[in-house]
Structure formats: C-alpha cells, structure tokens
Design a protein around this motif. Structure first.
Motif, PDB file in Angstrom:
ATOM      1  N   SER A 104       0.996  -1.005  -0.401  1.00 59.51           N
ATOM      2  CA  SER A 104       0.146  -0.144  -0.305  1.00 59.51           C
ATOM      3  C   SER A 104       0.630   0.962   0.152  1.00 59.51           C
ATOM      4  O   SER A 104       1.742   1.663   1.074  1.00 59.51           O
ATOM      5  CB  SER A 104      -0.884  -0.361   1.519  1.00 59.51           C
ATOM      6  N   THR A 105       0.767   2.530  -1.028  1.00 58.98           N
ATOM      7  CA  THR A 105       1.301   3.546  -1.124  1.00 58.98           C
ATOM      8  C   THR A 105       1.268   4.229   0.714  1.00 58.98           C
ATOM      9  O   THR A 105       1.982   5.383   0.737  1.00 58.98           O
ATOM     10  CB  THR A 105       0.998   4.394  -2.246  1.00 58.98           C
ATOM     11  N   GLN A 106      -0.020   4.002   0.917  1.00 64.02           N
ATOM     12  CA  GLN A 106      -0.242   4.697   2.292  1.00 64.02           C
ATOM     13  C   GLN A 106       0.447   4.102   3.251  1.00 64.02           C
ATOM     14  O   GLN A 106       0.556   5.081   4.218  1.00 64.02           O
ATOM     15  CB  GLN A 106      -1.885   4.188   2.597  1.00 64.02           C
ATOM     16  N   MET A 107       1.086   3.185   3.424  1.00 61.64           N
ATOM     17  CA  MET A 107       2.501   2.636   4.218  1.00 61.64           C
ATOM     18  C   MET A 107       3.233   3.427   3.789  1.00 61.64           C
ATOM     19  O   MET A 107       4.650   3.284   5.199  1.00 61.64           O
ATOM     20  CB  MET A 107       2.533   1.409   4.606  1.00 61.64           C
ATOM     21  N   TYR A 108       3.485   3.876   3.286  1.00 60.49           N
ATOM     22  CA  TYR A 108       5.260   4.988   2.402  1.00 60.49           C
ATOM     23  C   TYR A 108       5.218   6.619   2.929  1.00 60.49           C
ATOM     24  O   TYR A 108       3.882   6.798   3.109  1.00 60.49           O
ATOM     25  CB  TYR A 108       5.427   4.223   1.311  1.00 60.49           C
ATOM     26  N   ASN A 109       6.195   6.065   4.528  1.00 60.84           N
ATOM     27  CA  ASN A 109       6.446   7.758   4.577  1.00 60.84           C
ATOM     28  C   ASN A 109       7.188   8.629   3.316  1.00 60.84           C
ATOM     29  O   ASN A 109       7.230   9.899   3.733  1.00 60.84           O
ATOM     30  CB  ASN A 109       7.168   7.710   5.801  1.00 60.84           C
ATOM     31  N   TYR A 110       8.192   8.236   2.978  1.00 58.01           N
ATOM     32  CA  TYR A 110       8.797   9.132   2.360  1.00 58.01           C
ATOM     33  C   TYR A 110       9.139   8.812   0.626  1.00 58.01           C
ATOM     34  O   TYR A 110       9.069   7.246   0.703  1.00 58.01           O
ATOM     35  CB  TYR A 110      10.615   9.671   2.804  1.00 58.01           C
ATOM     36  N   TRP A 111       9.048   9.332  -0.645  1.00 57.81           N
ATOM     37  CA  TRP A 111       9.145   9.627  -1.046  1.00 57.81           C
ATOM     38  C   TRP A 111      10.086   9.749  -2.507  1.00 57.81           C
ATOM     39  O   TRP A 111       9.990  11.262  -1.877  1.00 57.81           O
ATOM     40  CB  TRP A 111       7.806   9.722  -2.277  1.00 57.81           C
ATOM     41  N   GLY A 112      10.879   9.255  -3.340  1.00 60.81           N
ATOM     42  CA  GLY A 112      11.748  10.208  -4.815  1.00 60.81           C
ATOM     43  C   GLY A 112       9.985  10.929  -5.472  1.00 60.81           C
ATOM     44  O   GLY A 112       9.264  10.819  -6.007  1.00 60.81           O
ATOM     45  N   GLN A 113      10.986  11.338  -6.520  1.00 60.04           N
ATOM     46  CA  GLN A 113      10.386  12.462  -7.401  1.00 60.04           C
ATOM     47  C   GLN A 113       9.921  11.130  -8.235  1.00 60.04           C
ATOM     48  O   GLN A 113       9.371  12.027  -9.330  1.00 60.04           O
ATOM     49  CB  GLN A 113      11.363  13.252  -7.756  1.00 60.04           C
ATOM     50  N   GLY A 114      10.356  10.529  -8.798  1.00 61.43           N
ATOM     51  CA  GLY A 114      10.194   9.856 -10.198  1.00 61.43           C
ATOM     52  C   GLY A 114      10.963  10.261 -11.058  1.00 61.43           C
ATOM     53  O   GLY A 114      11.913  10.576 -11.674  1.00 61.43           O
ATOM     54  N   THR A 115      11.154   8.815 -11.731  1.00 63.23           N
ATOM     55  CA  THR A 115      12.195   8.358 -12.615  1.00 63.23           C
ATOM     56  C   THR A 115      11.461   7.617 -13.639  1.00 63.23           C
ATOM     57  O   THR A 115      10.071   7.015 -13.857  1.00 63.23           O
ATOM     58  CB  THR A 115      13.755   7.922 -13.268  1.00 63.23           C
ATOM     59  N   GLN A 116      11.171   8.251 -15.309  1.00 65.55           N
ATOM     60  CA  GLN A 116      10.487   7.482 -16.399  1.00 65.55           C
ATOM     61  C   GLN A 116      11.246   6.340 -17.127  1.00 65.55           C
ATOM     62  O   GLN A 116      12.352   6.572 -17.333  1.00 65.55           O
ATOM     63  CB  GLN A 116      10.702   8.422 -17.501  1.00 65.55           C
ATOM     64  N   VAL A 117      10.430   5.888 -17.145  1.00 69.24           N
ATOM     65  CA  VAL A 117      10.933   4.961 -18.159  1.00 69.24           C
ATOM     66  C   VAL A 117       9.725   4.423 -18.835  1.00 69.24           C
ATOM     67  O   VAL A 117       8.893   3.943 -19.330  1.00 69.24           O
ATOM     68  CB  VAL A 117      10.616   3.021 -17.183  1.00 69.24           C
TER      69      VAL A 117
END
Length: 121
Positions: A104-117
């Motif tokens: 679940s995304t709701q369980m994660y506290n910290y996120w990066g900005q993402g990278t396109q594939v």
C-alpha cells in the motif's frame, strides 16, 4: 528525514533492460518500488527488507525484475529485464518502517520524485 532520489530511467526497446537506482535510502527502512502509468493509479512493484535479505514482488514483474540494496551506499536498485510496453511508467521509490510485504502506498512515509521508463514496441 529520508530524502530519496531515483535515477536510471530512459527509453528502451521491447525486451530490453534497465537498472534503476534509489539513492538516500536509510538502511533501517524497508524500501519499495512503485510505478504509475498515465491515467492509472500508482501500483506496487516490489519491496526489500532493511537487511536486504528478503524481497517481495508483484506477480506482474516476478522473474523479470530484481530488487536489491547496498546499505553501505544507501542505495536500492531495481534491475528490470525483458521489459515490455506495459512496463512504461514513472517509477518511484519509497521508504517505510513497516515490515514484510508492503503493497500500500499509504504505508510509505517518504517518496522520491520518480524516473520515467519508456519501453517502445
């Protein structure tokens, strides 16, 4: 505060490979990879325990993707092989204190900005 930064995305042909990196992953956190295609919800790809000894995968990538980590470098990797156009998405890494498989995304506290594939057919 955990600050995450993904890298390694790009354009690859059907059947190709890429390795994504997630820098800044505190070695005491579980780290997950997610992806989000245009018009779709963010979906779980894989996660790895803080020790690196246990890994979990979504069925859609099992056998093709490998998650690993180098705690000395505070980096988590996602090796992606045999890519297909359905793998096209922005890929995010995230960190959580939760244990086990963490989908679940709701369980994660910290996120990066993402990278396109992008996988071309």
């Amino acid at each position: 505060q955990v600050q995450l930064q993904e890298s390694g995305g790009g354009l690859v042909q059907d059947g190709g490979s890429l390795r994504l990196s997630c820098a800044g992953s505190d070695s005491t956190y579980t780290v997950g990879w997610f992806r989000q295609a245009p018009g779709k919800e963010r979906e779980y790809v894989a996660n790895i325990a803080w020790s690196g000894g246990t890994t979990y995968y979504d069925d859609s990538v099992k056998g093709r993707f490998t998650i690993s980590r180098d705690n000395a470098k505070n980096t988590v990797y996602l090796q992606m092989n045999n890519l297909n156009p359905q793998d096209t998405a922005v890929y995010y890494c995230a960190a959580t204190r939760a244990l086990g498989i963490v989908r679940s995304t709701q369980m994660y506290n910290y996120w990066g900005q993402g990278t396109q594939v992008t996988v071309s057919s």
